[in-house]
Design an enzyme around this catalytic site. Sequence first.
Site, PDB file in Angstrom:
ATOM      1  CD  GLU A   1      33.437  49.660 101.967  1.00  0.00           C
ATOM      2  OE1 GLU A   1      33.838  49.084 102.942  1.00  0.00           O
ATOM      3  OE2 GLU A   1      33.026  50.828 102.392  1.00  0.00           O
TER       4      GLU A   1
ATOM      5  CG  HIS B   1      38.378  48.610 104.034  1.00  0.00           C
ATOM      6  ND1 HIS B   1      39.334  49.055 104.753  1.00  0.00           N
ATOM      7  CD2 HIS B   1      37.074  49.203 104.064  1.00  0.00           C
ATOM      8  CE1 HIS B   1      38.839  49.995 105.253  1.00  0.00           C
ATOM      9  NE2 HIS B   1      37.698  50.454 104.927  1.00  0.00           N
TER      10      HIS B   1
ATOM     11  CG  ASP C   1      39.980  36.350  91.715  1.00  0.00           C
ATOM     12  OD1 ASP C   1      40.103  35.071  91.910  1.00  0.00           O
ATOM     13  OD2 ASP C   1      40.468  36.922  90.742  1.00  0.00           O
TER      14      ASP C   1
END
Length: 610
Positions: free
Chosen positions: A335, A338, A285
């Site tokens: 990160e 995000h 993913d």
Amino acid sequence: MIQVLLVTICLAAFPYQGSSIILESGNVNDYEVVYPRKVTALPKGAVQPKYEDAMQYEFKVNGEPVVLHLGKNKQLFSKDYSETHYSPDGREITTNPPVEDHCYYHGRIENDADSTRSISACNGLKGHFKLQGETYLIEPLKLSDSEAHAVYKYENILKEDEAPKMCGVTQNWESYEPIKKASQLNLTPEQQRYNPFRFVELVLVADKGMVTKNNGDLNKIKTRMYELANNLNDIYRYMYIHVALVGVEIWSDGDKITVTPNVDDTLSSFAEWRKTHLLTRKKHDNAQLLTAIDFNGPTIGYAYIASMCHPKRSVGIVQDYSPINLVLSVVMAHEMGHNLGIHHDHSYCSCGDYACIMGATISHEPSTFFSNCSYIQCWDFIMDHNPECIVNEPLGTDIVSPPVCGNELLEVGEECDCGTPENCQNECCDAATCKLKSGSQCGHGDCCEQCKFSKSGTECRESMSECDPAEHCTGQSSECPADVFHKNGQPCLHNYGYCYNGNCPIMYHQCYALWGADVYEAEDSCFESNKKGNYYGYCRKENGKKIPCAPEDVKCGRLYCKDNSPGQNNPCKMFYSNEDEHKGMVLPGTKCGDGKVCSNGHCVDVATAY
């Protein structure tokens, strides 16, 4: 369900304190030395595994006793976990090592509700724990006395570079007022408890610089990645997200992309490589690149926003700027945040007394907490964008490790699993046995009400559009029937569109989503700009190059809208952002002509599109 083991580790009061020592985490100027002594209490005749499923450690910090309870992280590795590296001649070498009996743990500190801990027990104890609001690290001392461990506060590590470190993502908070309102919402315990878990299958990639930095020791790099993933899993479980490591790749023979200090170029190249190479051979993913290169300026991480499950942009890059795994784990969690639609925190976002993971600048002491804003943004993204790749919970038969009652995963032999007896909030489930209580038909599911199956015909999943009919309970199961859509290509909205994966995508709705009321599909002439093949006007990207639209495909590139709102007179309004180039493109399945729909940047016959 297996017998839970109780392992007591007696750590003698440290015989000496050190003033300064060089450890894996760096130069530590104040530390305590402890000597673990392991005593195992096993049932008679029981076979002791190499690494127990549950352990308890007792030791002292600053002269005060600490009881550390650990449980093996059963969600760390996936069933199809693999490792890839390359021979000197560039040949790909992929293996599927056994990971069932691993040595990575989560746990809690007794009588400290705010404690967090993530520990590896592979060769001694290594990891971190938070005690009374302070972060401590523990690791074995490399002495002839192999039982010696160092315990020290994070603040006592001497930092070589005190300059502030930052994420490279920028954003305009003026345009994100809804976040401020959302941050003021308070979720009830019931809302939090019943939020469904999501599962992110993660691949970690190390570049050639990491190999050089670690003197070619691939095992050392892999161990580091295991510890990073263990920390990530611990951090994200408070967001109701399980992060499972499905693969590790090490570019041992050379970088597969051009890794440069420019984060835009490196992220773009890594995203393209992920789409064209990694995703074709490894189901996952999300991918994160760990690189030894020094990014320009104070930037240490970079990622695309709201990109989870996208075949190209579900990626992030992180600079290996610290030897402390906890620090790198927080940057990587940032990160990935995000990717999950989370923006940088603003002044009105809160983590209580702690710094927050999504601050634009990395705090002096790394935080393992997401803010209230982050929680709202993450779940807004999940519910609004429905990133399907993270929805599927692994079946009980897919989990390779032995079932453990109390880990909140429904596994083979269990009727329910609501966590530990102390934390269980499910009145239908016996937390001690993971069996339903007497008289209960069910303990969870959209068709379970007060421990009984819902009546036949009870709506359990509402219709999202005329292409997505509602589902109803059968009266024989606690689960809602599978989500079924009308056939792709079936006309919808009075022939203004065609069904596509349960939606009826038309340009008017897409314009409304971007700009609000009084904005409509633009005239055909506006779409001619998609023939340019420039930074905004194109149909698709191939190997990083933007391909101009053919004349017949112009309505399958950038979306153009006519703005009739008060004070506006823009006949060809379009949306473009460097941070998310895909946003503002015409969605797949959108009608682009009579009997035609958009597919991969082409306007094709609906009869052959699906």
